[in-house]
Design an enzyme around this catalytic site. Structure first.
Site, PDB file in Angstrom:
ATOM      1  N   ALA A  93     -18.216  -0.434  -4.382  1.00 34.49           N
ATOM      2  CA  ALA A  93     -17.494  -1.169  -3.340  1.00 34.49           C
ATOM      3  C   ALA A  93     -18.033  -2.599  -3.227  1.00 34.49           C
ATOM      4  O   ALA A  93     -17.279  -3.546  -3.006  1.00 34.49           O
ATOM      5  CB  ALA A  93     -17.607  -0.439  -2.010  1.00 34.49           C
ATOM      6  N   ARG A 112     -19.084  16.443  -0.538  1.00 36.87           N
ATOM      7  CA  ARG A 112     -19.362  15.427   0.489  1.00 36.87           C
ATOM      8  C   ARG A 112     -19.230  16.076   1.859  1.00 36.87           C
ATOM      9  O   ARG A 112     -18.295  16.836   2.103  1.00 36.87           O
ATOM     10  CB  ARG A 112     -18.378  14.267   0.386  1.00 36.87           C
ATOM     11  CG  ARG A 112     -18.348  13.667  -0.999  1.00 36.87           C
ATOM     12  CD  ARG A 112     -17.253  12.636  -1.133  1.00 36.87           C
ATOM     13  NE  ARG A 112     -17.719  11.310  -0.754  1.00 36.87           N
ATOM     14  CZ  ARG A 112     -17.002  10.196  -0.943  1.00 36.87           C
ATOM     15  NH1 ARG A 112     -15.805  10.260  -1.457  1.00 36.87           N
ATOM     16  NH2 ARG A 112     -17.484   9.029  -0.608  1.00 36.87           N
ATOM     17  N   GLU A 128       0.853  -1.199   0.000  1.00 34.88           N
ATOM     18  CA  GLU A 128       0.000   0.000   0.000  1.00 34.88           C
ATOM     19  C   GLU A 128       0.888   1.248   0.000  1.00 34.88           C
ATOM     20  O   GLU A 128       1.826   1.337   0.780  1.00 34.88           O
ATOM     21  CB  GLU A 128      -0.918  -0.052   1.227  1.00 34.88           C
ATOM     22  CG  GLU A 128      -1.597   1.256   1.597  1.00 34.88           C
ATOM     23  CD  GLU A 128      -2.482   1.854   0.502  1.00 34.88           C
ATOM     24  OE1 GLU A 128      -3.284   1.113  -0.094  1.00 34.88           O
ATOM     25  OE2 GLU A 128      -2.349   3.070   0.239  1.00 34.88           O
TER      26      GLU A 128
HETATM   27  C1  LIG Z   1     -18.539  10.057  -3.905  1.00 34.00           C
HETATM   28  C2  LIG Z   1     -18.469   8.546  -3.906  1.00 34.00           C
HETATM   29  C3  LIG Z   1     -19.447   7.820  -3.216  1.00 34.00           C
HETATM   30  C4  LIG Z   1     -19.417   6.399  -3.252  1.00 34.00           C
HETATM   31  N1  LIG Z   1     -20.413   5.709  -2.606  1.00 34.00           N
HETATM   32  C5  LIG Z   1     -20.444   4.357  -2.688  1.00 34.00           C
HETATM   33  C6  LIG Z   1     -21.464   3.602  -2.025  1.00 34.00           C
HETATM   34  O1  LIG Z   1     -22.323   4.155  -1.320  1.00 34.00           O
HETATM   35  N2  LIG Z   1     -21.475   2.247  -2.177  1.00 34.00           N
HETATM   36  C7  LIG Z   1     -20.523   1.585  -2.920  1.00 34.00           C
HETATM   37  O2  LIG Z   1     -20.588   0.335  -3.002  1.00 34.00           O
HETATM   38  N3  LIG Z   1     -19.534   2.272  -3.547  1.00 34.00           N
HETATM   39  C8  LIG Z   1     -19.475   3.632  -3.446  1.00 34.00           C
HETATM   40  N4  LIG Z   1     -18.480   4.318  -4.073  1.00 34.00           N
HETATM   41  C9  LIG Z   1     -17.479   3.567  -4.860  1.00 34.00           C
HETATM   42  C10 LIG Z   1     -16.482   2.934  -3.931  1.00 34.00           C
HETATM   43  O3  LIG Z   1     -15.982   3.894  -3.028  1.00 34.00           O
HETATM   44  C11 LIG Z   1     -15.310   2.335  -4.760  1.00 34.00           C
HETATM   45  O4  LIG Z   1     -15.842   1.504  -5.772  1.00 34.00           O
HETATM   46  C12 LIG Z   1     -14.401   1.499  -3.881  1.00 34.00           C
HETATM   47  O5  LIG Z   1     -14.024   2.182  -2.705  1.00 34.00           O
HETATM   48  C13 LIG Z   1     -13.148   1.107  -4.663  1.00 34.00           C
HETATM   49  O6  LIG Z   1     -12.307   0.351  -3.828  1.00 34.00           O
HETATM   50  P1  LIG Z   1     -10.890  -0.127  -4.353  1.00 34.00           P
HETATM   51  O7  LIG Z   1     -10.293  -0.895  -3.219  1.00 34.00           O
HETATM   52  O8  LIG Z   1     -11.016  -0.780  -5.680  1.00 34.00           O
HETATM   53  O9  LIG Z   1     -10.070   1.205  -4.604  1.00 34.00           O
HETATM   54  P2  LIG Z   1      -9.608   2.330  -3.561  1.00 34.00           P
HETATM   55  O10 LIG Z   1     -10.543   2.431  -2.409  1.00 34.00           O
HETATM   56  O11 LIG Z   1      -9.362   3.550  -4.364  1.00 34.00           O
HETATM   57  O12 LIG Z   1      -8.233   1.776  -2.971  1.00 34.00           O
HETATM   58  C14 LIG Z   1      -7.062   1.778  -3.751  1.00 34.00           C
HETATM   59  C15 LIG Z   1      -5.863   1.690  -2.810  1.00 34.00           C
HETATM   60  O13 LIG Z   1      -4.683   1.534  -3.610  1.00 34.00           O
HETATM   61  C16 LIG Z   1      -3.678   2.392  -3.143  1.00 34.00           C
HETATM   62  N5  LIG Z   1      -2.812   2.707  -4.282  1.00 34.00           N
HETATM   63  C17 LIG Z   1      -3.092   3.448  -5.382  1.00 34.00           C
HETATM   64  N6  LIG Z   1      -2.053   3.493  -6.226  1.00 34.00           N
HETATM   65  C18 LIG Z   1      -1.067   2.750  -5.663  1.00 34.00           C
HETATM   66  C19 LIG Z   1       0.255   2.407  -6.052  1.00 34.00           C
HETATM   67  N7  LIG Z   1       0.808   2.860  -7.210  1.00 34.00           N
HETATM   68  N8  LIG Z   1       0.997   1.606  -5.227  1.00 34.00           N
HETATM   69  C20 LIG Z   1       0.480   1.140  -4.062  1.00 34.00           C
HETATM   70  N9  LIG Z   1      -0.783   1.455  -3.630  1.00 34.00           N
HETATM   71  C21 LIG Z   1      -1.544   2.238  -4.421  1.00 34.00           C
HETATM   72  C22 LIG Z   1      -4.440   3.603  -2.602  1.00 34.00           C
HETATM   73  O14 LIG Z   1      -3.668   4.329  -1.647  1.00 34.00           O
HETATM   74  C23 LIG Z   1      -5.668   2.931  -1.969  1.00 34.00           C
HETATM   75  O15 LIG Z   1      -5.437   2.573  -0.626  1.00 34.00           O
HETATM   76  C24 LIG Z   1     -18.429   5.732  -3.998  1.00 34.00           C
HETATM   77  C25 LIG Z   1     -17.420   6.452  -4.660  1.00 34.00           C
HETATM   78  C26 LIG Z   1     -17.437   7.855  -4.603  1.00 34.00           C
HETATM   79  C27 LIG Z   1     -16.344   8.623  -5.325  1.00 34.00           C
END
Ligand SMILES: Cc1cc2nc3c(=O)[nH]c(=O)nc-3n(C[C@H](O)[C@H](O)[C@H](O)COP(=O)(O)OP(=O)(O)OC[C@H]3O[C@@H](n4cnc5c(N)ncnc54)[C@H](O)[C@@H]3O)c2cc1C
Length: 432
Positions: free
Chosen positions: A325, A196, A36
């Site tokens: 998510a 937000r 991370e």
């Molecule tokens: C305004 C808003 C409201 C939302 N509401 C909802 C909801 O109510 N319900 C729902 O299901 N979804 C919701 N979502 C969508 C949801 O938040 C995302 O789909 C979900 O959090 C994505 O998770 P992820 O783990 O794929 O990515 P992320 O949560 O973006 O995690 C990615 C991780 O990778 C790390 N990272 C990035 N690049 C690198 C790198 N080069 N090297 C090492 N680490 C790295 C980051 O630091 C981070 O910790 C919402 C999104 C937004 C923007």
């Protein structure tokens, strides 16, 4: 659990996708390390809500992933609203509080968590040695003889693994390294952004009355919509206000830009009192969140060889279905079962498992991205063929929510493993 497998998986990114996948793999006996970029697991202080498919996927990943959610989830506070996902309101025309348009229900109702708190609970389910921090992915090389990956980080350190899984979110470096000049390397601005905020429940009740503060609401309007739901066991109201703009986002490299409460009030000028009263509860200075997605350029394949993409890295979506998510967790459920299958032992087996994951998940993931954009427009009365007709808006939501929620997650995982076994057959291949 002691590793049962002879291979090791590197997960890049520890958000909801990376953590749920790591927990599911670790508890299935697959050796896994999350790399991370942040100094610790951290998340923005915002709410995220889940739908029934997400809950089924949590249970499938590991019962404790689900228990963590149950521990901190907040539903609607009125028993009569237990199964309400959102009450939809005309947030624009009504100048008084009589604004109700229709209600969308589900078996789960509204189930929101404070995202940072959920990640805190998930982290507890993973031994410390399964995560390394301050590791920002820079690049990788493959050893031609062993097939293993040497992963390089920006701090100059390196790690090795048999497979790499990109859980690094919307602007995924793993996706960029995999796809280079392909347009999917760069998600595009949806021309919507969001304010937000979190308000205390007492302030929210003063702003919109008890029913709308204590239960989830979607306030619709032309070119904008606001959703609210209680989090922190009802002590806090999560507020997200979306606005559609003709302008481009000023800086592609940043997902947020500073704004003011006055900016928000300007964007929602002429809206009804519920919307404007809630906006007045925002801090004087706040961030605006750009909504990017992969809708214009979907990822052609979620896996190439022994590298694969999970969560937003694979199907970054606008948030209008509240399902991004949840789909991350569905991905984790399917992929963990595939990698944990007893037949998966060699690098070539891993590649087959990743190819099956792609074939099972891609259509659904890419559909969500498209559907979410459409439904966000429907909330703002600019949906194609839907407009301001509330009957049509309601039908669109019901049909599409059905596709999201009424899925047999167990069946999907079983089917994936069945396809994997069909492909691997009895061929032992070259073992690691
Ligand atoms: C305004 C808003 C409201 C939302 N509401 C909802 C909801 O109510 N319900 C729902 O299901 N979804 C919701 N979502 C969508 C949801 O938040 C995302 O789909 C979900 O959090 C994505 O998770 P992820 O783990 O794929 O990515 P992320 O949560 O973006 O995690 C990615 C991780 O990778 C790390 N990272 C990035 N690049 C690198 C790198 N080069 N090297 C090492 N680490 C790295 C980051 O630091 C981070 O910790 C919402 C999104 C937004 C923007």
């Amino acid at each position: 659990m002691a590793p049962k497998k002879g291979f090791e998986v590197a997960i890049i990114g520890g958000g909801i996708a990376g953590l749920t996948l790591a927990i599911a793999l670790h508890h299935r006996g697959v050796k896994v390390v999350i790399y991370e970029q942040a100094a610790h697991f951290a998340e923005i202080g915002a709410g995220v809500s889940f739908t029934p498919n997400a809950v089924a996927a949590m249970q499938h990943c590991h019962p404790e992933v689900h228990a963590a959610f149950e521990k901190i989830r907040t539903g609607n506070l009125w028993p009569s609203k237990k199964n309400v996902w959102f009450d939809y309101h005309d947030g624009y025309h009504a100048k008084k509080h009589e604004t109700f348009a229709f209600s969308i229900t589900s078996s789960l109702g509204q189930a929101g968590v404070h995202r940072a708190r959920y990640l805190d609970e998930l982290v507890k389910l993973l031994p410390g040695e399964c995560a390394r921090f301050g590791k920002r992915l820079e690049g990788w090389e493959r050893n031609a003889r062993t097939g293993r990956w040497r992963v390089r980080f920006e701090d100059g350190s390196e790690a090795t693994a048999d497979a790499i899984i990109g859980c690094d979110g919307i602007k995924s470096k793993v996706r960029q390294l995999l796809y280079g000049d392909h347009p999917c390397s760069h998600p595009t601005f949806t021309h919507k952004y969001a304010y937000r905020a979190l308000a205390t429940m007492d302030d929210a009740i003063k702003a919109v009355g008890e029913e709308k503060a204590k239960n989830s609401c979607m306030h619709m309007g032309p070119g904008g919509h606001m959703l609210t739901f209680p989090v922190n066991h009802g002590q806090t109201l999560n507020i997200v206000a979306f606005h559609t703009t003709q302008s481009d986002w000023p800086d592609y490299n940043k997902l947020t830009r500073p704004a003011t409460r006055e900016d928000a009030l300007r964007d929602f000028a002429n809206y009804g009192p519920d919307v404007t009263n809630l906006l007045k509860l925002c801090q004087p200075s706040l961030d605006v969140w750009a909504i990017f997605h992969l809708g214009d350029h979907p990822v052609p394949e979620y896996a190439k060889g022994s590298i694969c993409l999970v969560g937003d890295a694979a199907h970054a979506t606008s948030p209008h279905h509240g399902a991004g998510a949840g789909f991350c967790i569905e991905d984790s459920a399917v992929l963990s079962d595939l990698l944990a299958d007893e037949r998966v032992r060699t690098q070539s087996d891993i590649e087959t498992a990743f190819a099956v994951y792609d074939s099972v998940r891609r259509e659904r993931g890419n559909w969500l991205v498209q559907s979410s954009q459409h439904i966000g427009n429907c909330y703002e009365w600019i949906g194609e063929g839907v407009g301001e007709d509330f009957g049509r808006v309601e039908r669109e939501i019901r049909t599409r929510n059905g596709v999201i929620a009424d899925v047999d997650v167990e069946g999907m995982c079983r089917e994936a493993v069945g396809v994997l076994r069909g492909r691997l057959g009895g061929d032992e291949g070259a073992r690691l």
